[in-house]
Design an enzyme around this catalytic site. Structure first.
Site, mmCIF file in Angstrom:
data_model
loop_
_atom_site.group_PDB
_atom_site.id
_atom_site.type_symbol
_atom_site.label_atom_id
_atom_site.label_comp_id
_atom_site.label_asym_id
_atom_site.label_seq_id
_atom_site.Cartn_x
_atom_site.Cartn_y
_atom_site.Cartn_z
ATOM 1 N N HIS A 143 -16.343 12.340 15.260
ATOM 2 C CA HIS A 143 -15.576 11.188 13.801
ATOM 3 C C HIS A 143 -15.655 9.736 14.593
ATOM 4 C CE1 HIS A 143 -15.484 14.657 11.750
ATOM 5 N NE2 HIS A 143 -16.565 13.680 10.444
ATOM 6 N N ARG B 55 -15.247 8.836 2.772
ATOM 7 C CA ARG B 55 -14.417 9.659 4.635
ATOM 8 C C ARG B 55 -12.745 9.159 4.065
ATOM 9 N NH1 ARG B 55 -18.831 9.564 7.591
ATOM 10 N NH2 ARG B 55 -19.551 11.704 8.277
ATOM 11 N N ARG C 169 -14.426 12.143 -1.494
ATOM 12 C CA ARG C 169 -14.909 13.094 -0.189
ATOM 13 C C ARG C 169 -13.028 13.466 -1.115
ATOM 14 N NH1 ARG C 169 -17.217 14.771 5.098
ATOM 15 N NH2 ARG C 169 -15.156 13.926 5.745
ATOM 16 N N GLU D 295 -21.894 22.391 4.145
ATOM 17 C CA GLU D 295 -21.781 22.300 5.078
ATOM 18 C C GLU D 295 -21.645 23.670 5.950
ATOM 19 O OE1 GLU D 295 -18.868 19.457 6.145
ATOM 20 O OE2 GLU D 295 -17.518 19.894 4.811
ATOM 21 N N ASN E 178 -23.552 17.422 9.815
ATOM 22 C CA ASN E 178 -22.433 17.126 11.054
ATOM 23 C C ASN E 178 -22.678 18.442 11.287
ATOM 24 O OD1 ASN E 178 -24.081 15.023 11.755
ATOM 25 N ND2 ASN E 178 -21.570 14.161 10.045
ATOM 26 N N ASP E 179 -21.336 19.425 10.691
ATOM 27 C CA ASP E 179 -20.981 20.416 10.408
ATOM 28 C C ASP E 179 -21.973 21.785 10.447
ATOM 29 O OD1 ASP E 179 -18.121 20.172 11.140
ATOM 30 O OD2 ASP E 179 -17.502 19.352 8.492
ATOM 31 N N ARG F 90 -19.712 20.379 17.757
ATOM 32 C CA ARG F 90 -19.724 19.309 17.409
ATOM 33 C C ARG F 90 -19.306 18.029 19.029
ATOM 34 N NH1 ARG F 90 -17.976 17.718 11.420
ATOM 35 N NH2 ARG F 90 -18.470 15.394 12.298
ATOM 36 N N CYS G 225 -25.198 14.043 3.816
ATOM 37 C CA CYS G 225 -24.266 12.961 3.976
ATOM 38 C C CYS G 225 -23.829 13.436 5.383
ATOM 39 C CB CYS G 225 -23.874 12.957 3.335
ATOM 40 S SG CYS G 225 -22.519 14.136 2.935
HETATM 41 C C1 PEP Z 1 -20.828 16.531 7.745
HETATM 42 O O1 PEP Z 1 -20.401 17.748 8.196
HETATM 43 O O2 PEP Z 1 -22.080 16.387 7.444
HETATM 44 C C2 PEP Z 1 -20.064 15.210 7.378
HETATM 45 C C3 PEP Z 1 -21.000 14.728 6.741
HETATM 46 O O3 PEP Z 1 -18.539 15.497 6.872
HETATM 47 P P1 PEP Z 1 -18.216 15.126 9.156
HETATM 48 O O4 PEP Z 1 -18.728 14.530 9.709
HETATM 49 O O5 PEP Z 1 -16.543 14.078 8.321
HETATM 50 O O6 PEP Z 1 -17.206 16.214 8.976
HETATM 51 MG MG MG Z 2 -18.135 17.913 7.474
#
Ligand code: PEP
Ligand code: MG
Length: 574
Positions: A190, A297, A334, A433, A456-457, A467, A504
């Protein structure tokens, strides 16, 4: 000296290094001889005096640079230090048990914290957080650990840290911190995501970099290539100054597309929206031509503070963003996604072995429904002012989705009874995710208004590759066929049910992934604000027909590197 890491936010930065110290505090118990007790107590009192003095300075600086309210946090810290019950208990323990000051600070602090934990009271919980902060400050003085903090940055610097928490990053002053370098982290941690949205060039995962750079040394951050150069020669400095200029010129050129539509040459309109963490980011998104917000977020509203934000405070933040985008542009909010690398010290969440597989996001919200309900009330109330959509993070099962919707319905009834306006038809979607949801997308599609794929997840869970961990970043593969197949399945299932699919995760803003995703039929791309205009430039040159051909071809391949270079080649030949 040149080092290589992971490119986290593109662009170039040059300047002196500011090292954020984050050494572990290790307290060892030792006996103090009777004749030395007075000087041990003096040592403690000296640390106490110094801590108060420094806090006064930080408080004043905060008041001038941020505001009076924020400065009050430090008043609370000073009051804790000056509380005779606390300091008195420490000196008493040093004397009566003949033990060293560090040990007494640790033991007495733990006793107070235990006492606080047994009281169910918000005010006391805040005091516990203050106590934890000031005790570690005291220990640092006693142990002689340097306490350079972010609030001490006064000139333009390159911030060098072992790691940056998202709440550290949220406090950065982007006029002062011109570049970021960290030892650990991945492209989708993040802090990296935030550096991108703040447009601060950043390189993460540079092994041992904190040990290799001294404070004040001149550093070049090449965020585009993931390189860090320490004490460069004059000609390298000139080279990078030129790169910086042409990067800036390129960005200015892209700015011409701010008001242009995102339409492919064969007339397909693609929705390019932005990911934000707070209302200020939304301004950057507007300036970069985002057509709405695809991911707000909200957890950043909960960070860098001592207690949960109130319903009113949340309502104001959500409403402010919604008003910036008007009736027709969507703002996808979210619900709280805390946990993983995003901690909230005041929630006192237990340390976990695998935080990304643990108590986070919707799991926490369905457990602590008072927190969830307050947020849902704020989101619903803001929905009366524009086109807000709600999205739940980290859904793993249909039951969780249904349970979350039940809380939402209960909150709606409450607002109706109170005659508070809200949008009764507010759309509700989920993040995809977790692989279990991607596989079951056909079932979920029947019960949601939209999907948003959180790559991302989704990548970390599909590949079992953290990650945040630069050591396994080679496995973190957006172009792995397993992932592309999952994405295709989600899009196909949603479309069959007449639902839209957004993405996203950071992959949505990746210019090499974009042709594949467009070809697979993705409806909406939500990305860091700084990626919107480069993505628009690409969309305006790429027909859907060509994108479909690219997608079809890569689905026949199986090597991620081959897929990536194939797309790059195709785009060059265009
Ligand atoms: C993701 O997991 O792709 C996402 C957008 O959420 P975050 O990066 O906040 O976990
Ligand atoms: Mg996520």
């Amino acid at each position: 000296m040149e080092f290589t890491g992971i490119s986290a936010a593109s662009g170039y930065a040059l300047g002196p290094a500011f090292l954020l110290q984050d050494q572990q505090i290790i307290v060892i118990k030792s006996e103090v001889a009777k004749e030395n007790l007075d000087s041990e107590i003096q040592r403690f009192e000296e640390a106490l005096r110094k801590a108060v003095q420094d806090l006064e300075g930080i408080k004043e600086k905060t008041r001038q640079s941020i505001g009076t309210d924020e400065a009050e946090i430090f008043t609370a810290h000073i009051l804790v230090l000056q509380d005779p019950e606390y300091s008195g208990a420490i000196t008493e323990m040093i004397r009566s048990e003949e033990q060293n000051a560090e040990w007494a600070v640790r033991v007495i602090t733990d006793k107070f914290l235990e006492l606080f934990a047994s009281m169910d009271n918000d005010y006391i919980r805040e005091r516990a957080a203050d106590l934890r902060d000031v005790s570690s400050r005291l220990l640092r003085y006693l142990l002689g650990i340097s306490t350079q903090s972010l609030s001490e940055i006064t000139e333009k610097v390159i911030l060098v840290a072992y790691d940056l928490t998202p709440s550290d990053t949220a406090q950065l002053d982007r006029d002062k911190v011109v570049g970021i370098v960290t030892n650990i982290g991945g492209r989708t941690s993040h802090s990296a995501i935030m550096a991108r949205s703040m447009e601060i060039p950043a390189v993460v995962g540079v092994q041992d970099i904190v040990e290799k750079i001294k404070p004040g040394e001149f550093v070049i951050v090449d965020g585009s290539e993931g390189k860090v150069i320490v004490n460069p020669a004059e000609d390298l400095i000139d080279l990078y100054k030129n790169k910086q200029l042409s990067y800036e010129a390129q960005r200015q050129e892209l700015k011409k597309l701010v008001d242009q539509p995102s339409v492919t040459p064969d007339g397909v309109r693609v929705e390019l929206v932005a990911n934000i963490g707070n209302p200020q980011d939304a301004l950057v998104a507007v300036a970069n031509g985002a057509e709405g917000i695809g991911l707000y977020r909200t957890e950043f509203l909960y960070m860098g503070r001592q207690e949960l934000p109130s319903e009113e405070e949340q309502f104001e933040a959500y409403k402010a963003v919604t008003l910036m985008f008007g009736e027709e542009h969507p703002v996808v909010i979210r619900s709280l996604d805390i946990g993983g690398d995003k901690e909230l010290p005041y929630l006192e969440m237990p340390k976990e072995m695998n935080p990304f597989l643990g108590y986070r996001a919707i799991r926490l919200c369905l457990d602590q429904t008072d927190i969830f309900r307050t947020q849902l009330r704020a989101i619903l109330r803001a929905s009366a002012f524009g086109n807000i959509k709600l999205m739940y993070p980290m859904i793993a099962t249909l039951e969780e989705l249904r349970e979350a919707n039940m809380v939402l319905e209960a909150v709606k009834l409450e607002l109706l009874a109170e005659k508070i306006p809200f949008n009764k038809d507010m759309e509700v979607g989920i993040m995809v995710e977790i692989p279990a949801v991607a596989v079951m997308a056909d079932r979920f599609a029947k019960e949601v208004d939209f999907f948003s794929i959180g790559t991302n997840d989704l990548i970390q869970y599909t590949m079992a590759a953290d990650r945040m961990n630069e050591k396994v970043s080679y496995l973190y593969q957006p172009f792995n066929l397993a992932l592309l197949r999952l994405i295709k399945g989600v899009i196909d299932s949603a479309h069959k049910a007449g639902k839209r699919v957004a993405m996203c995760g950071e992959m949505a803003g990746d210019l090499t992934a974009l042709p594949i995703l467009l070809g697979l039929g993705l409806d909406e791309f939500s990305m860091s604000a700084s990626s919107v205009l480069p993505a628009r430039a690409l969309v305006r040159q790429l027909s859907r027909k060509k994108a479909r051909a690219i997608a079809a071809a890569v689905l026949e391949m199986d090597n991620p590197l081959e897929i990536e270079s194939f797309v790059k080649q195709e785009m060059q030949d265009k």
